[in-house]
Design an enzyme around this catalytic site. Sequence first.
Site, PDB file in Angstrom:
ATOM      1  N   HIS A  88      -1.422   0.448  15.502  1.00 26.08           N
ATOM      2  CA  HIS A  88      -0.271   0.643  14.635  1.00 26.08           C
ATOM      3  C   HIS A  88       1.039   0.182  15.272  1.00 26.08           C
ATOM      4  CE1 HIS A  88      -3.187   3.099  12.545  1.00 26.08           C
ATOM      5  NE2 HIS A  88      -2.333   3.311  11.561  1.00 26.08           N
ATOM      6  N   PHE A 142      -3.594  -9.283  10.810  1.00 24.91           N
ATOM      7  CA  PHE A 142      -4.666 -10.270  10.940  1.00 24.91           C
ATOM      8  C   PHE A 142      -5.339 -10.577   9.602  1.00 24.91           C
ATOM      9  CE2 PHE A 142      -4.257  -8.265  15.102  1.00 24.91           C
ATOM     10  CZ  PHE A 142      -4.054  -9.395  15.885  1.00 24.91           C
ATOM     11  N   GLU A 166      -4.810  -6.343   2.810  1.00 28.26           N
ATOM     12  CA  GLU A 166      -3.697  -7.196   3.192  1.00 28.26           C
ATOM     13  C   GLU A 166      -3.911  -8.648   2.768  1.00 28.26           C
ATOM     14  OE1 GLU A 166      -4.963  -4.876   5.168  1.00 28.26           O
ATOM     15  OE2 GLU A 166      -3.239  -3.519   5.295  1.00 28.26           O
ATOM     16  N   LEU A 170      -5.925  -1.471  -0.816  1.00 29.99           N
ATOM     17  CA  LEU A 170      -5.827  -1.531   0.640  1.00 29.99           C
ATOM     18  C   LEU A 170      -6.466  -2.829   1.118  1.00 29.99           C
ATOM     19  CD1 LEU A 170      -6.768   2.152   1.537  1.00 29.99           C
ATOM     20  CD2 LEU A 170      -4.507   1.171   1.140  1.00 29.99           C
ATOM     21  N   GLU A 178       0.832  -1.203   0.000  1.00 29.47           N
ATOM     22  CA  GLU A 178       0.000   0.000   0.000  1.00 29.47           C
ATOM     23  C   GLU A 178       0.870   1.259   0.000  1.00 29.47           C
ATOM     24  OE1 GLU A 178      -3.204  -2.562   2.632  1.00 29.47           O
ATOM     25  OE2 GLU A 178      -2.230  -0.805   3.531  1.00 29.47           O
ATOM     26  N   GLN A 196       1.614  -2.415   5.730  1.00 23.78           N
ATOM     27  CA  GLN A 196       1.893  -1.022   6.054  1.00 23.78           C
ATOM     28  C   GLN A 196       2.198  -0.809   7.534  1.00 23.78           C
ATOM     29  OE1 GLN A 196      -1.127   2.265   5.409  1.00 23.78           O
ATOM     30  NE2 GLN A 196       0.251   2.602   3.683  1.00 23.78           N
ATOM     31  N   PHE A 197       1.463  -1.471   8.420  1.00 22.08           N
ATOM     32  CA  PHE A 197       1.774  -1.529   9.847  1.00 22.08           C
ATOM     33  C   PHE A 197       1.497  -2.959  10.300  1.00 22.08           C
ATOM     34  CE2 PHE A 197       0.923   2.952   9.227  1.00 22.08           C
ATOM     35  CZ  PHE A 197       1.902   3.576   9.986  1.00 22.08           C
TER      36      PHE A 197
END
Length: 332
Positions: free
Chosen positions: A136, A95, A67, A65, A36, A89-90
């Site tokens: 995050h 999950f 995962e 966006l 992303e 991204q974080f």
Amino acid sequence: MQRSRIKMAQKTMIQAITNALDLELASDENVLIFGEDVGKNGGVFRATEGLQAKHGEERVFDTPLAESGIGGLSIGLALEGFRPVPEIQFFGFVFETLDSIAGQMSRTRYRMGGTRNMPITIRAPFGGGVHTPEMHSDNFEGMITQIPGIRVVVPSNPYDAKGLLIAAIRSNDPVLYLEHMKLYRSFREEVPDESYTVPLDKAAVTLEGSDVSIITYGAMVREAKKAAENLAKDNISVEIIDLRTIAPLDIKTIIASVEKTGRVVIVQEAQKQAGVGAQVASEISERAVLSLEAPIGRVSAPDTPFPFGQAESTWLPNATDIENKVKEVINF
């Protein structure tokens, strides 16, 4: 090549990571980077800045966006002979891709009798101390270390960050490569301009000592060094073991240090019930309990959800916590 002839530059950890990605893109056409905003924008932390312009949109590209889609794409590309380097991204967003990691990546080589590889390196920033929004900064690394078949790597400095990332990308096994956000730009050190690797599955003796072993990883390595400097003023000699790879653990280096010092403090940023501290303590108890002169000490965050940014400074473990635990173990 003699070390004196190797070109060196002062780099932050984020610069070392970008350099590693750049070199691997240049050396292997099968390396692909995606995630992303990693393309033109260079990612949230600019880890991939300039790479799309240099290597092209087919080698470094943005994804939706999603995962779960990033995970599935990684598996398909790996099966077709590519070396995917996806970014989550974080790490708190892991999950959505756990099914890909635990259900597919980690068991593909076993499932296919070693006829297929999973050369996937998942990069993800994590960790506290930078006042990110909720979800995050979470330390979920221990969750992934419980999945057989995937390596988990956590560098603590720029030199290791570059060498470990290159080694991970070249590995034929899936690797979760975690980058602590607080370390990205907080200090610099000399890093060779050339390509090199730091061995996976091998801990580093960051500081040699004789009285107590501190076993840690990630951002807590720097806190341990601060603690060791203060403890030296009280004539307490600290040995620091930087795990670097937290799954699988380098048991040999851990046990050798414990047998040398007879006392051990395990330090992690994650909550006490999370991280890998309990696994390290268990291995020491099974293999070197008769070498211990005191109970194993542990320093960690409390067993609560990660707090809002305003409370991070009181929630996160620090050098003072480590010093106090070391003195407790020494004075047992």
